[in-house]
Design a protein around this motif. Structure first.
Motif, PDB file in Angstrom:
ATOM      1  N   VAL A  82      63.889  26.033  55.934  1.00  0.00           N
ATOM      2  CA  VAL A  82      62.265  27.674  55.910  1.00  0.00           C
ATOM      3  C   VAL A  82      63.338  28.612  55.863  1.00  0.00           C
ATOM      4  O   VAL A  82      64.067  28.864  56.678  1.00  0.00           O
ATOM      5  CB  VAL A  82      62.188  27.223  58.142  1.00  0.00           C
ATOM      6  N   PHE A  83      62.589  29.398  55.489  1.00  0.00           N
ATOM      7  CA  PHE A  83      62.907  30.250  55.146  1.00  0.00           C
ATOM      8  C   PHE A  83      61.954  31.248  55.371  1.00  0.00           C
ATOM      9  O   PHE A  83      60.304  31.140  56.139  1.00  0.00           O
ATOM     10  CB  PHE A  83      62.875  30.632  53.490  1.00  0.00           C
ATOM     11  N   LEU A  84      62.373  33.183  55.316  1.00  0.00           N
ATOM     12  CA  LEU A  84      61.728  34.435  55.426  1.00  0.00           C
ATOM     13  C   LEU A  84      62.220  34.991  54.119  1.00  0.00           C
ATOM     14  O   LEU A  84      62.599  34.644  53.589  1.00  0.00           O
ATOM     15  CB  LEU A  84      62.522  34.690  56.365  1.00  0.00           C
ATOM     16  N   LYS A  85      61.067  36.000  54.038  1.00  0.00           N
ATOM     17  CA  LYS A  85      61.099  36.927  53.008  1.00  0.00           C
ATOM     18  C   LYS A  85      62.048  38.081  53.127  1.00  0.00           C
ATOM     19  O   LYS A  85      62.257  38.467  55.365  1.00  0.00           O
ATOM     20  CB  LYS A  85      60.286  37.483  52.779  1.00  0.00           C
ATOM     21  N   GLU A  86      62.917  39.229  52.521  1.00  0.00           N
ATOM     22  CA  GLU A  86      63.887  39.560  52.867  1.00  0.00           C
ATOM     23  C   GLU A  86      62.898  41.088  53.455  1.00  0.00           C
ATOM     24  O   GLU A  86      63.196  41.175  54.411  1.00  0.00           O
ATOM     25  CB  GLU A  86      63.695  40.430  52.314  1.00  0.00           C
ATOM     26  N   SER A  87      61.888  41.430  53.263  1.00  0.00           N
ATOM     27  CA  SER A  87      60.916  42.272  53.669  1.00  0.00           C
ATOM     28  C   SER A  87      60.502  42.004  55.336  1.00  0.00           C
ATOM     29  O   SER A  87      60.129  42.624  56.113  1.00  0.00           O
ATOM     30  CB  SER A  87      59.540  42.523  53.222  1.00  0.00           C
ATOM     31  N   ASP A  88      61.208  40.520  55.574  1.00  0.00           N
ATOM     32  CA  ASP A  88      60.471  40.177  57.138  1.00  0.00           C
ATOM     33  C   ASP A  88      61.983  40.006  58.349  1.00  0.00           C
ATOM     34  O   ASP A  88      61.637  39.683  59.181  1.00  0.00           O
ATOM     35  CB  ASP A  88      60.276  38.445  56.992  1.00  0.00           C
ATOM     36  N   LEU A  89      63.056  40.331  57.435  1.00  0.00           N
ATOM     37  CA  LEU A  89      63.780  40.250  58.040  1.00  0.00           C
ATOM     38  C   LEU A  89      63.862  41.680  59.201  1.00  0.00           C
ATOM     39  O   LEU A  89      63.948  42.984  59.345  1.00  0.00           O
ATOM     40  CB  LEU A  89      64.837  40.408  57.577  1.00  0.00           C
ATOM     41  N   ILE A  90      64.471  41.243  60.476  1.00  0.00           N
ATOM     42  CA  ILE A  90      64.867  42.123  61.476  1.00  0.00           C
ATOM     43  C   ILE A  90      65.902  43.434  60.859  1.00  0.00           C
ATOM     44  O   ILE A  90      66.399  42.870  60.985  1.00  0.00           O
ATOM     45  CB  ILE A  90      64.736  41.879  62.944  1.00  0.00           C
ATOM     46  N   PRO A  91      65.607  44.948  61.303  1.00  0.00           N
ATOM     47  CA  PRO A  91      66.813  45.411  60.885  1.00  0.00           C
ATOM     48  C   PRO A  91      68.154  44.796  62.198  1.00  0.00           C
ATOM     49  O   PRO A  91      68.031  44.347  62.717  1.00  0.00           O
ATOM     50  CB  PRO A  91      66.948  46.730  61.000  1.00  0.00           C
TER      51      PRO A  91
END
Length: 171
Positions: A82-91
């Motif tokens: 399962v992956f997320l896009k970089e833009s969806d990662l929280i700071p």
């Protein structure tokens, strides 16, 4: 550039209530709550799936994906990443780093090259940097912030403190 980041693996399903069970690879699983979808890998191709519901039971995260509920439908997800896009990662808060930011960093003790970060291993005590040196030898380095002068993922460079005791082992 790869803008997908691995966060979990599907380890089982619960057809009774339509959830997939995840083994999280992230120290910040709460990032699942900041997105409406995840990407699941099928033979190198990332497919987008919308999240209907997220449950946390103890340390386990369960996802219900829209339009998937039967055992037959859910079983295709077992073993998938399962992956997320970089833009969806929280700071992240200060002095916290994503593993993908550390991979590829060159590690030095003063002027001496120790190796390049190949992986970051999670242990109960602390994370450990897995380095590969110029002789293709694997070295393990505890990732404890007090041992480092500088960690700069943007410039892909890490400096170990000379008085950390780590440099004493390097000859």
């Amino acid at each position: 550039m790869n803008d997908f980041f691995l966060i979990a693996k599907v380890v089982s399903v619960s057809p009774k209530d339509g959830f997939i069970k995840l083994r999280m690879f992230s120290d910040h699983p709460e990032k699942l709550y900041t997105t409406n979808y995840v990407f699941i890998d099928f033979w190198g191709d990332k497919k987008k799936f919308y999240i209907e519901e997220i449950l946390k039971r103890g340390e386990t995260y369960l996802l219900r994906l829209k339009n998937f509920s039967t055992l037959r439908e859910l079983n295709v997800f077992i073993g998938r990443e399962v992956f997320l896009k970089e833009s969806d990662l929280i700071p992240l808060p200060g002095n916290s780093f994503y593993i993908h930011d550390l991979i590829g960093c060159k590690v030095f003790c003063s002027e001496k090259f120790l190796g390049i970060v190949k992986d970051v291993l999670s242990t109960p005590a602390n994370d450990v940097l897995e380095l590969i040196d110029q002789n293709n030898t694997i070295k393990l380095l505890p990732f404890v912030l007090k041992f480092f002068d500088e960690i700069n993922p943007e410039q892909k460079i890490i400096f170990v403190k000379e008085d950390s005791g780590i440099c004493d082992d390097e000859d």
